[in-house]
Design a protein around this motif. Structure first.
Motif, PDB file in Angstrom:
ATOM      1  N   VAL A 272       0.682  -4.749 -20.670  1.00 52.73           N
ATOM      2  CA  VAL A 272       2.099  -5.031 -21.719  1.00 52.73           C
ATOM      3  C   VAL A 272       2.926  -4.357 -21.041  1.00 52.73           C
ATOM      4  O   VAL A 272       2.769  -3.079 -20.910  1.00 52.73           O
ATOM      5  CB  VAL A 272       2.013  -5.256 -22.959  1.00 52.73           C
ATOM      6  N   ARG A 273       3.473  -5.170 -20.145  1.00 49.18           N
ATOM      7  CA  ARG A 273       4.462  -3.994 -19.306  1.00 49.18           C
ATOM      8  C   ARG A 273       6.564  -4.282 -19.721  1.00 49.18           C
ATOM      9  O   ARG A 273       6.951  -4.189 -19.273  1.00 49.18           O
ATOM     10  CB  ARG A 273       4.649  -4.411 -17.317  1.00 49.18           C
TER      11      ARG A 273
ATOM     12  N   GLY B   8      20.802  -5.624 -14.726  1.00 52.67           N
ATOM     13  CA  GLY B   8      20.862  -5.328 -16.230  1.00 52.67           C
ATOM     14  C   GLY B   8      20.258  -4.337 -16.373  1.00 52.67           C
ATOM     15  O   GLY B   8      20.120  -4.433 -17.987  1.00 52.67           O
ATOM     16  N   TRP B   9      19.486  -4.039 -16.162  1.00 54.27           N
ATOM     17  CA  TRP B   9      18.528  -3.015 -16.625  1.00 54.27           C
ATOM     18  C   TRP B   9      18.917  -1.342 -16.830  1.00 54.27           C
ATOM     19  O   TRP B   9      19.407  -0.973 -15.613  1.00 54.27           O
ATOM     20  CB  TRP B   9      16.734  -3.066 -16.324  1.00 54.27           C
ATOM     21  N   PHE B  10      18.625  -1.182 -17.648  1.00 54.70           N
ATOM     22  CA  PHE B  10      19.480   0.469 -18.176  1.00 54.70           C
ATOM     23  C   PHE B  10      17.754   1.355 -17.722  1.00 54.70           C
ATOM     24  O   PHE B  10      16.925   1.216 -18.394  1.00 54.70           O
ATOM     25  CB  PHE B  10      20.382   0.582 -19.333  1.00 54.70           C
ATOM     26  N   ALA B  11      18.361   2.134 -16.540  1.00 55.05           N
ATOM     27  CA  ALA B  11      17.389   3.344 -16.565  1.00 55.05           C
ATOM     28  C   ALA B  11      17.177   4.295 -17.927  1.00 55.05           C
ATOM     29  O   ALA B  11      17.803   5.048 -17.260  1.00 55.05           O
ATOM     30  CB  ALA B  11      16.727   3.706 -15.476  1.00 55.05           C
ATOM     31  N   THR B  12      16.377   4.027 -18.817  1.00 56.51           N
ATOM     32  CA  THR B  12      16.634   5.383 -20.117  1.00 56.51           C
ATOM     33  C   THR B  12      16.609   6.547 -19.625  1.00 56.51           C
ATOM     34  O   THR B  12      17.206   7.897 -19.838  1.00 56.51           O
ATOM     35  CB  THR B  12      16.146   5.106 -21.139  1.00 56.51           C
ATOM     36  N   GLY B  13      15.397   6.989 -18.876  1.00 60.43           N
ATOM     37  CA  GLY B  13      16.092   8.471 -17.908  1.00 60.43           C
ATOM     38  C   GLY B  13      13.994   9.399 -19.453  1.00 60.43           C
ATOM     39  O   GLY B  13      13.848   9.967 -18.499  1.00 60.43           O
TER      40      GLY B  13
ATOM     41  N   GLY C  60       3.221  -4.577 -27.935  1.00 63.45           N
ATOM     42  CA  GLY C  60       4.636  -4.374 -27.730  1.00 63.45           C
ATOM     43  C   GLY C  60       5.162  -3.381 -28.593  1.00 63.45           C
ATOM     44  O   GLY C  60       6.460  -3.025 -27.853  1.00 63.45           O
ATOM     45  N   TYR C  61       4.587  -2.639 -28.914  1.00 60.75           N
ATOM     46  CA  TYR C  61       4.970  -1.299 -30.149  1.00 60.75           C
ATOM     47  C   TYR C  61       5.695  -0.111 -28.715  1.00 60.75           C
ATOM     48  O   TYR C  61       4.581   0.468 -28.051  1.00 60.75           O
ATOM     49  CB  TYR C  61       4.774  -0.943 -30.599  1.00 60.75           C
ATOM     50  N   LEU C  62       6.557   0.758 -28.558  1.00 64.72           N
ATOM     51  CA  LEU C  62       7.399   1.510 -27.991  1.00 64.72           C
ATOM     52  C   LEU C  62       6.663   3.040 -27.752  1.00 64.72           C
ATOM     53  O   LEU C  62       6.896   3.403 -29.247  1.00 64.72           O
ATOM     54  CB  LEU C  62       8.036   1.138 -26.924  1.00 64.72           C
ATOM     55  N   THR C  63       5.987   3.366 -27.325  1.00 65.64           N
ATOM     56  CA  THR C  63       5.578   5.668 -27.374  1.00 65.64           C
ATOM     57  C   THR C  63       6.882   6.027 -26.436  1.00 65.64           C
ATOM     58  O   THR C  63       6.078   5.692 -25.328  1.00 65.64           O
ATOM     59  CB  THR C  63       4.566   5.569 -27.607  1.00 65.64           C
ATOM     60  N   ILE C  64       7.448   6.711 -26.885  1.00 66.10           N
ATOM     61  CA  ILE C  64       8.092   7.632 -26.032  1.00 66.10           C
ATOM     62  C   ILE C  64       6.915   9.033 -26.208  1.00 66.10           C
ATOM     63  O   ILE C  64       6.918   9.568 -26.694  1.00 66.10           O
ATOM     64  CB  ILE C  64       9.279   8.438 -26.272  1.00 66.10           C
ATOM     65  N   THR C  65       6.984   8.821 -24.829  1.00 65.69           N
ATOM     66  CA  THR C  65       5.837  10.897 -24.381  1.00 65.69           C
ATOM     67  C   THR C  65       6.737  11.661 -22.893  1.00 65.69           C
ATOM     68  O   THR C  65       6.228  12.693 -23.351  1.00 65.69           O
ATOM     69  CB  THR C  65       5.213  10.127 -23.396  1.00 65.69           C
ATOM     70  N   GLY C  66       8.292  11.430 -23.287  1.00 63.80           N
ATOM     71  CA  GLY C  66       8.520  12.895 -22.740  1.00 63.80           C
ATOM     72  C   GLY C  66       9.876  12.179 -21.770  1.00 63.80           C
ATOM     73  O   GLY C  66      10.294  10.697 -21.372  1.00 63.80           O
TER      74      GLY C  66
ATOM     75  N   ALA D 158       8.660   0.611 -15.887  1.00 64.37           N
ATOM     76  CA  ALA D 158       8.764   1.136 -14.448  1.00 64.37           C
ATOM     77  C   ALA D 158       7.728   1.478 -13.732  1.00 64.37           C
ATOM     78  O   ALA D 158       6.988   1.634 -14.602  1.00 64.37           O
ATOM     79  CB  ALA D 158      10.197   1.047 -13.693  1.00 64.37           C
ATOM     80  N   ASP D 159       7.198   0.801 -12.866  1.00 65.80           N
ATOM     81  CA  ASP D 159       6.068   1.370 -12.404  1.00 65.80           C
ATOM     82  C   ASP D 159       5.333   2.852 -12.398  1.00 65.80           C
ATOM     83  O   ASP D 159       4.674   3.381 -12.150  1.00 65.80           O
ATOM     84  CB  ASP D 159       5.673   1.358 -10.719  1.00 65.80           C
ATOM     85  N   ASP D 160       7.041   3.528 -12.426  1.00 66.06           N
ATOM     86  CA  ASP D 160       6.694   5.080 -12.493  1.00 66.06           C
ATOM     87  C   ASP D 160       6.944   5.610 -14.244  1.00 66.06           C
ATOM     88  O   ASP D 160       7.136   6.688 -14.671  1.00 66.06           O
ATOM     89  CB  ASP D 160       7.979   5.956 -12.106  1.00 66.06           C
ATOM     90  N   GLY D 161       6.629   4.179 -14.894  1.00 64.31           N
ATOM     91  CA  GLY D 161       6.290   5.138 -16.532  1.00 64.31           C
ATOM     92  C   GLY D 161       7.828   4.911 -16.926  1.00 64.31           C
ATOM     93  O   GLY D 161       7.999   5.055 -18.144  1.00 64.31           O
ATOM     94  N   GLU D 162       8.539   5.117 -15.849  1.00 62.95           N
ATOM     95  CA  GLU D 162      10.308   5.052 -16.992  1.00 62.95           C
ATOM     96  C   GLU D 162      10.395   3.522 -18.160  1.00 62.95           C
ATOM     97  O   GLU D 162      10.526   2.634 -17.628  1.00 62.95           O
ATOM     98  CB  GLU D 162      11.582   4.715 -16.341  1.00 62.95           C
TER      99      GLU D 162
END
Length: 642
Positions: free
Chosen positions: A32-33, A482-487, A496-502, A452-456
């Motif tokens: 899932v991307r 229109g996509w905001f890059a969160t960092g 589809g659940y999101l996990t933040i890794t850092g 994103a491809d780099d995991g962002e």
């Protein structure tokens, strides 16, 4: 178990469970991307969040929408009806207009969370202006930048100290802002200023606003560099609050069958506190203001207010848990609390599997153990939180999964969310009826999340800010199609659940080439007793290590239960083998979440603490990594010597 009844009742309400439609986008490998959540609230063609108090007054004038502390202090909470609140907003708006606020003009508010903040926020909007929140702990340099960059001509402060900071900060400005001080009857003076104006002037200003009108300029606290002013429109605020209310409120109301109420204690200078305030007024959820997030000051208010819902940050839940353990240890039952903690995690995990249909649930022995510790421990946790609390929402940083399960076993479901100022607070939230501890959930309805491809983590939708104030370069760099890059770095699971890794910029690369996300280790460390703040290091080093600042209250308790002098010097304490052994257990807990190559191999206890006052924390309690590594450069070097 209250939560068992709630979950069972909720599980029968499939109509509520299926309301939020999710679409998953997979790549060629089946990963899932991207995940998209259909909106539950349509974007408004007209009208703004400024209308909320006046709509409430027209539709339900006698409904209690806020509760206000009695003027003489702890004398209870006085109800404020929708009609009364709308009158106060209109009166303050007339004062701002009489003072010279033009449509689009900026008004800064520098105050702790209190009733008047909410009045002023809606009054600024009703007068056609834009609110500029300022953290009450801001320095003169920070205030100078925010006032100058935003072009603010009016400032409302809380205390004489705040007023002095503003005066110092703006001494060199060509036109110094006009200041009203709340503790010196500033709101009364402001309303008196506009008493001669007709209410129709406010109505004219308010109805001239459109969804695309900027509502607020929120300056990011920023762990590095000068804060940027994030412009949020009325449409941004509506997309956030209307969709989260539609997602959560019907479920909470149907499940608990209680009149919803919540204390508002998060800083209103932070976007999470602001959107909570607006959402509660939109849904007519009773709110009461508490000026401090300090658990020792907050707990009495919670017992008195008796909320059904609570929104906080992991620090609050960590402190509640730590206080429970300290209380048990003080009366000689520390080991019993530790057993209750372990039982809670096992029980919460088993019951979660049963609820989600992925397991049989707790066996008879585990149920019996839970029932015993519910009498001894868990009910005391519920009592400390007012006795009626069933749901809580945690945001700001990840909450330790075991801690989440502990509260679930205690009868309180904690839903995690994730977002930034630029996404108008929550971009994702764990949906009701589908808890998944350890993740930050699915996109808020009307929002999409992509990896994103780099995991962002990338975010798109009506909640995303379209601009930084006076900073087109930063705007262009943050938004792509229109996509905001969160960092932030993250991953989506198969649902589809999101996990933040850092944080992308915080990734450490050891000299052996191992990529390490420090956030996972730091969050787990902070969830343990004795740990106040910490920083994981290891970039271009042979192994991962940690700087640990102890929690002063926890240290005082540690000394007391061991009969040691309360005034034991920190320089002596940090070398005490018993204390270091306790800290090592916290490190071991953190290391359980990572591979051996990523684990903390050494730590040092530093004297003092990381605070906003000494410049090591942001106002939203995030560690300023560069500032800490600079302040403790010698200690870091010592970790790798020899």
């Amino acid at each position: 178990m209250g939560v068992r009844r709630d979950l069972k009742r909720a599980g029968q309400r499939t109509d509520l469970e299926q309301r939020a439609r999710i679409e998953l986008i997979r790549d060629d490998t089946g990963t899932v991307r991207e995940v998209r959540a259909a909106a539950l609230a349509a974007p408004p063609a007209t009208g703004t969040v400024a209308d909320i108090p006046h709509t409430n007054a027209a539709e339900a004038p006698d409904a209690v929408v806020l509760r206000r502390r009695a003027a003489d202090g702890p004398g209870g909470w006085q109800p404020v009806t929708a009609a009364a609140f709308a009158r106060e907003v209109t009166a303050a708006a007339k004062g701002l207009i009489a003072a010279g606020l033009e449509p689009g003009g900026r008004v800064a508010v520098m105050s702790r969370t209190r009733y008047e903040w909410t009045v002023l926020d809606f009054a600024v909007w009703a007068a056609g202006g834009r609110t500029v929140p300022v953290y009450p702990t801001s320095s003169a340099d920070q205030v100078e930048w925010i006032v100058r960059d935003s072009g603010t001509r009016f400032v409302v402060t809380e205390t004489a100290e705040h007023t002095a900071t503003v005066t110092t900060a703006t001494a060199g400005h060509p036109e110094r802002p006009r200041v009203w001080q709340l503790d010196a009857d500033g709101l009364t003076d402001l309303t008196a200023l506009g008493a001669h104006l007709p209410d129709e002037e406010v109505t004219r200003r308010r109805t001239a606003l459109t969804p695309g009108t900027p509502a607020t300029i929120c300056y990011t606290s920023g762990t590095t560099g000068r804060p940027k002013g994030c412009v949020l429109t009325h449409a941004n605020l509506h997309a956030e609050v209307a969709n989260t209310v539609e997602l959560l409120h019907p479920v909470f109301e149907a499940v608990t069958r209680q009149t919803a109420s919540t204390p508002l204690f998060l800083p209103l200078a932070h976007i999470l506190g602001r959107t909570l305030q607006i959402a509660c007024l939109l849904a007519r959820i009773e709110i009461g203001h508490c000026p401090s997030v300090n658990p020792d000051e907050l707990r009495p208010a919670l017992r008195e207010f008796r909320p059904t819902l609570l929104v906080g940050v992991p620090y609050l839940f960590e402190k509640i848990h730590a206080t429970g353990r300290a209380t048990a240890e003080r009366i000689g039952r520390g080991a019993s609390f530790d057993r209750a903690d372990r039982i809670a995690v096992r029980f919460g995990e088993a019951y979660l599997h049963k609820f989600l249909g992925t397991g049989k649930g707790p066996g008879p022995g585990l149920y019996a153990a839970w029932a015993l510790y519910d009498l001894l421990v868990y009910r005391r946790i519920r009592k400390e939180l007012g006795g009626r609390l069933r749901y809580a929402i945690s945001g700001g940083s990840p909450l330790d999964r075991d801690l989440n399960l502990f509260f679930a076993a205690a009868g309180i479901i904690v839903y995690e969310g994730y977002g930034l100022t630029e996404t108008t607070a929550a971009a994702t939230i764990v949906p009701p009826l589908k808890p998944r501890p350890g993740t930050v959930g699915l996109p808020v309805p009307g929002t999409a999340v992509r990896i994103a491809d780099d995991g962002e983590v990338l975010v798109r939708g009506g909640i995303v800010s379209g601009a930084y104030w006076n900073n087109p370069g930063a705007t262009a760099g943050a938004l792509t199609d229109g996509w905001f890059a969160t960092g932030d770095l993250g991953a989506l699971d198969q649902d589809g659940y999101l996990t933040i890794t850092g944080r992308k910029k915080d990734i450490l690369v050891t000299s052996g080439g191992k990529n390490v996300s420090p956030a996972v280790l730091e969050d787990r460390l902070r969830s343990r007793p004795l740990i106040g703040q910490c920083l994981v290091v290891g970039d271009n080093r042979p192994f991962v290590a940690a700087l640990i600042a102890l929690d002063p209250e926890a240290v005082a308790h540690w000394l007391a239960v061991r009969g040691l002098p309360a005034g034991t010097p920190p320089a002596e304490l940090v070398h005490d083998p018993r204390l270091r052994a306790d800290v090592q257990r916290a490190v071991d807990h953190a290391n359980q979440a990572v591979s051996r190559a990523e684990s903390i191999r050494a730590f040092t206890l530093v004297e003092g603490d990381f605070t906003e006052e000494n410049g090591l924390l942001t106002p939203s309690l995030k560690v300023k990594r560069h500032a800490v590594t600079t302040a403790y450069a010698k200690e870091i070097e010592a970790l790798y010597e020899g």
